[in-house]
Write a protein that holds these residues in place. Structure first.
Motif, short mmCIF file in Angstrom:
data_model
loop_
_atom_site.label_atom_id
_atom_site.label_comp_id
_atom_site.label_asym_id
_atom_site.label_seq_id
_atom_site.Cartn_x
_atom_site.Cartn_y
_atom_site.Cartn_z
N ARG A 254 0.81 -1.22 0.00
CA ARG A 254 0.00 0.00 0.00
C ARG A 254 0.85 1.28 0.00
NH1 ARG A 254 -5.21 0.29 0.40
NH2 ARG A 254 -5.41 -1.85 1.21
N PRO A 255 1.86 1.39 0.87
CA PRO A 255 2.68 2.61 0.82
C PRO A 255 3.47 2.76 -0.48
CG PRO A 255 3.58 1.03 2.40
CD PRO A 255 2.24 0.53 2.01
N ILE A 256 3.80 1.65 -1.11
CA ILE A 256 4.51 1.72 -2.39
C ILE A 256 3.58 2.31 -3.45
CG2 ILE A 256 5.71 0.39 -4.17
CD1 ILE A 256 6.37 -1.70 -2.02
N ALA A 257 2.34 1.82 -3.48
CA ALA A 257 1.36 2.34 -4.43
C ALA A 257 1.13 3.83 -4.20
CB ALA A 257 0.05 1.57 -4.30
N GLU A 258 1.01 4.22 -2.94
CA GLU A 258 0.77 5.63 -2.64
C GLU A 258 1.94 6.50 -3.08
OE1 GLU A 258 -0.01 5.51 1.52
OE2 GLU A 258 -2.09 4.78 1.28
N GLN A 259 3.16 5.98 -2.91
CA GLN A 259 4.35 6.76 -3.28
C GLN A 259 4.38 7.06 -4.78
OE1 GLN A 259 8.03 4.64 -3.20
NE2 GLN A 259 9.30 6.48 -3.14
N VAL A 260 3.94 6.11 -5.59
CA VAL A 260 4.00 6.31 -7.05
C VAL A 260 2.67 6.83 -7.60
CG1 VAL A 260 5.83 4.63 -7.39
CG2 VAL A 260 3.45 3.86 -7.48
N GLU A 312 10.81 -6.86 -2.18
CA GLU A 312 11.14 -6.88 -0.75
C GLU A 312 9.88 -7.05 0.09
OE1 GLU A 312 13.18 -3.24 -0.01
OE2 GLU A 312 14.92 -3.78 -1.25
N ALA A 313 8.79 -6.46 -0.37
CA ALA A 313 7.54 -6.50 0.41
C ALA A 313 6.86 -7.85 0.38
CB ALA A 313 6.59 -5.42 -0.11
N ILE A 314 6.90 -8.54 -0.77
CA ILE A 314 6.10 -9.76 -0.90
C ILE A 314 6.90 -10.97 -1.39
CG2 ILE A 314 3.97 -8.47 -1.37
CD1 ILE A 314 4.34 -9.23 -4.34
N GLY A 315 8.19 -10.81 -1.63
CA GLY A 315 8.98 -11.89 -2.22
C GLY A 315 8.92 -13.20 -1.48
N HIS A 316 8.74 -13.14 -0.16
CA HIS A 316 8.74 -14.37 0.65
C HIS A 316 7.46 -15.17 0.50
CE1 HIS A 316 6.77 -11.28 3.03
NE2 HIS A 316 6.28 -12.20 3.85
N VAL A 317 6.40 -14.60 -0.11
CA VAL A 317 5.15 -15.35 -0.28
C VAL A 317 4.83 -15.62 -1.75
CG1 VAL A 317 4.16 -14.53 1.89
CG2 VAL A 317 3.76 -13.23 -0.22
N VAL A 318 5.76 -15.33 -2.63
CA VAL A 318 5.54 -15.51 -4.07
C VAL A 318 5.68 -16.97 -4.46
CG1 VAL A 318 6.52 -15.02 -6.35
CG2 VAL A 318 6.22 -13.17 -4.70
N GLU A 319 4.79 -17.47 -5.32
CA GLU A 319 4.90 -18.83 -5.86
C GLU A 319 5.66 -18.76 -7.18
OE1 GLU A 319 5.46 -22.20 -6.13
OE2 GLU A 319 3.83 -22.12 -4.61
N ARG A 320 6.77 -19.49 -7.28
CA ARG A 320 7.60 -19.45 -8.48
C ARG A 320 7.80 -20.83 -9.13
NH1 ARG A 320 10.48 -14.48 -8.21
NH2 ARG A 320 10.43 -13.53 -6.12
N ASP A 321 7.30 -21.88 -8.53
CA ASP A 321 7.58 -23.25 -8.98
C ASP A 321 6.99 -23.49 -10.38
OD1 ASP A 321 7.92 -25.93 -9.37
OD2 ASP A 321 6.87 -26.56 -7.54
N PRO A 322 7.83 -23.68 -11.42
CA PRO A 322 7.29 -23.87 -12.77
C PRO A 322 6.46 -25.13 -12.94
CG PRO A 322 9.65 -24.31 -12.73
CD PRO A 322 9.30 -23.72 -11.39
#
Length: 333
Positions: A254-260, A312-322
């Motif tokens: 949310r703060p990232i969206a607000e910044q841009v 940095e904000a969400i990388g730890h919950v991202v699904e990347r498994d092809p």
């Protein structure tokens, strides 16, 4: 509205596509569906995506009715074949020659058009020889019922095999339609590199992760009234994201969206469109006013520093498994 070439073809499409999965013929009344389609047109969207399986063919009919009176040459209309339709008999699904050739005629009739710009294999069919499928597609192109061929949720190896056969038959396989969002990145490791080599673009579905990236689902709180998570059909697709760790991470955007100077949905769409292999992001709508917010993401450029902050904000919950590319083992019934 910005426009991008689809694959290595000369076809341009709007980088925001209006799709009607779950909405037309299901979640919203036909009058509202028509109002949403007209709002999309008013905001510069020229590309519309549907499938015969959506609401068991009703979604195609609703879209066709909503587009009546529009200049056909100014639109790009996409549909798909594979899912079980009609009474769901033994030949009412899959990518057999019989099902494909019968399905295109039904789709054209419901859409009220002589041709579709893109006809897509909704999934890979392991029970039908690929040669049979691609030859049926080639015949449809030569009959003028489709201008180009695409697929959806195919793996890198399936794309390579399909593209090779299409090239031998003299037709253009130019697109893949996978799920892709900030939270679901399974195409990045294998599908995107293969597609770049082959001249195939992605037209991505669920760029808002079934609405989770709008920020409306809050950790530890019930789903908002009327949201997809409270709908019997929609809840199946959104359930994987309704985890407090994921929802907490999303709130960090949310703060990232607000910044841009973007809304949360605009940030999610702009992120998807920052990948050069993405030709368009598919949005849906249950209210016309949602269209205006979404299309504002078109043409938006996110600086690398912003992209890094998102990771940095969400990388730890991202699904990347092809391996999590949707791969059916049998035809739907």
């Amino acid at each position: 509205m910005a426009y991008r070439y689809l694959g290595n073809s000369g076809l341009k499409i709007s980088d925001i596509t209006y799709g009607n999965w779950l909405t037309h013929g299901g979640q919203v009344e036909n009058e509202v569906a028509t109002a949403c389609v007209h709002a999309a047109l008013d905001h510069g969207i020229t590309t519309f995506d549907t499938a015969d399986v959506y609401a068991n063919t009703v979604a195609e009919q609703v879209l066709g009715n909503a587009l009546k009176g529009q200049r056909r040459e100014s639109l790009e209309i996409f549909t798909k074949v594979w899912g079980a339709t009609g009474p769901k008999g033994p030949n009412d699904s899959g990518l057999s020659r019989k099902h494909i050739l019968e399905s295109i005629n039904g789709s054209l009739r419901r859409l009220g058009t002589d041709y579709v710009d893109l006809y897509q294999a909704h999934r890979y069919d392991p029970e039908t020889p690929l040669e049979e499928t691609m030859l049926a597609f080639a015949d449809i192109v030569r009959q003028g019922k489709a201008l180009y061929i695409g697929v959806s949720e195919w793996t890198a190896d399936q794309l390579r095999a399909g593209h090779a056969l299409a090239s031998e038959l003299g037709i253009h396989l130019i697109s893949n339609q996978p799920q892709y969002s900030m939270l679901w990145r399974v195409i990045e490791e294998e599908v995107v590199p293969a597609s770049e080599d082959l001249g195939i673009s992605q037209i991505v579905w669920s760029p808002l992760a079934q609405g989770v990236l709008t920020g409306k689902y809050l950790p530890g709180q019930p789903a908002p009234e009327g949201s997809r998570a409270t709908d019997a059909e929609g809840s199946k697709s959104v359930s994987r994201y309704l985890d407090d760790e994921i929802l907490t991470a999303v709130q960090n955007l949310r703060p990232i969206a607000e910044q841009v100077g973007l809304s949360m949905p605009q940030l999610a769409l702009a992120w998807v469109l920052s990948n050069p292999n993405i030709a368009s992001a598919i949005i849906g709508a249950s209210r016309p006013e949602q269209i205006a917010d979404n299309v504002a993401a078109s043409g938006t450029t996110l600086e690398q520093e912003v992209l890094d902050r998102i990771d940095e904000a969400i990388g730890h919950v991202v699904e990347r498994d092809p391996s999590k590319t949707d791969r059916p083992t049998q035809r739907p019934s």
